[in-house]
Design a protein around this motif. Sequence first.
Motif, PDB file in Angstrom:
ATOM      1  N   ASN A 148       0.787  -1.395  -0.045  1.00 43.02           N
ATOM      2  CA  ASN A 148      -0.133   0.018  -0.076  1.00 43.02           C
ATOM      3  C   ASN A 148       0.816   1.325   0.004  1.00 43.02           C
ATOM      4  O   ASN A 148       1.999   1.111   0.286  1.00 43.02           O
ATOM      5  N   GLU A 149       0.330   2.301  -0.242  1.00 48.09           N
ATOM      6  CA  GLU A 149       0.880   3.532  -0.193  1.00 48.09           C
ATOM      7  C   GLU A 149       1.457   3.847   1.164  1.00 48.09           C
ATOM      8  O   GLU A 149       0.690   3.594   2.186  1.00 48.09           O
ATOM      9  N   LYS A 184       0.555   4.884  -6.070  1.00 48.79           N
ATOM     10  CA  LYS A 184       0.035   3.888  -6.825  1.00 48.79           C
ATOM     11  C   LYS A 184      -1.010   4.520  -7.830  1.00 48.79           C
ATOM     12  O   LYS A 184      -2.197   5.017  -7.234  1.00 48.79           O
ATOM     13  N   ASP A 185      -0.636   4.871  -9.106  1.00 47.24           N
ATOM     14  CA  ASP A 185      -1.593   5.443 -10.131  1.00 47.24           C
ATOM     15  C   ASP A 185      -2.294   4.492 -10.831  1.00 47.24           C
ATOM     16  O   ASP A 185      -1.911   3.678 -11.855  1.00 47.24           O
ATOM     17  N   LEU A 191       3.756   2.644 -10.805  1.00 50.32           N
ATOM     18  CA  LEU A 191       3.878   2.926  -9.120  1.00 50.32           C
ATOM     19  C   LEU A 191       5.090   3.769  -9.066  1.00 50.32           C
ATOM     20  O   LEU A 191       6.016   3.579  -9.819  1.00 50.32           O
ATOM     21  N   GLU A 192       5.154   4.604  -7.856  1.00 50.59           N
ATOM     22  CA  GLU A 192       6.136   5.440  -7.718  1.00 50.59           C
ATOM     23  C   GLU A 192       6.653   5.228  -6.300  1.00 50.59           C
ATOM     24  O   GLU A 192       5.845   5.054  -5.604  1.00 50.59           O
ATOM     25  N   LEU A 202       7.862   3.111 -11.934  1.00 54.37           N
ATOM     26  CA  LEU A 202       7.676   1.541 -12.564  1.00 54.37           C
ATOM     27  C   LEU A 202       6.286   1.374 -13.193  1.00 54.37           C
ATOM     28  O   LEU A 202       5.563   1.936 -12.543  1.00 54.37           O
ATOM     29  N   SER A 203       6.311   0.918 -14.243  1.00 55.83           N
ATOM     30  CA  SER A 203       5.134   0.469 -14.889  1.00 55.83           C
ATOM     31  C   SER A 203       4.686  -0.678 -13.827  1.00 55.83           C
ATOM     32  O   SER A 203       5.316  -1.441 -13.242  1.00 55.83           O
TER      33      SER A 203
END
Length: 217
Positions: A148-149, A184-185, A191-192, A202-203
């Motif tokens: 999780n973020e 998390k987009d 993903l950052e 990251l993709s």
Amino acid sequence: MLTEEKEDYLKAILSHDGINTYVSNKAISQFLNIKPPSVTEMLGRLEKEGYVETKPYKGVKLSSVGFRYTLDIIKRHRLIELFLIEVLGYTWEEVHAEAEVLEHRVSPLFVDRLDALLHYPETCPHGGIIPRDGVYEELYRTSLLAFNEGDTVTIRRVRDKTELLVYLSSKAMSIGDVVTIKRKDEINKVLEIQNKQDTVILSYSNAAVIFGERQED
């Protein structure tokens, strides 16, 4: 010994958990970037030779013989990777392609001697388990996408993808690093993460093949 092409098929099946479940021909086709008719033909050959079992509308899985053979391939590959890094000074993004070539050309005696030389290591440079005595279960199976973020995560394993390893190296990111899941987009599927002072994007497809452990507060 099987051809390089056949061994690559067996590895692809195992990488999709093809010992416990059937893997679709489509998944194999996409993973190996080979046209579906060619995949179907090759799987038919492997089944005749006793390495796989196929089932209509479900796909393919490894037979017991195929599983044991594939474990030998994985062991050869990962020991060679470790040797290249520890003895010959390769970087972790360089070893995969080299090991892909060498794994098809070394004898069981060579592998046994290499294993002893390296003192029977547990994992390869990318954190993957080195199979022993017919046992194959990765130690680290939780991908970055599962966190999780805000979670703090230790990177434990990265699947061998040369382009990804090169990118991670450019960001000075490696096994054992502690990172923070920043964002998390879901819309753009990226993903950052924060690694030291650097932000790494990251993709989702790349994040899915990086595995870690959450650090408790």
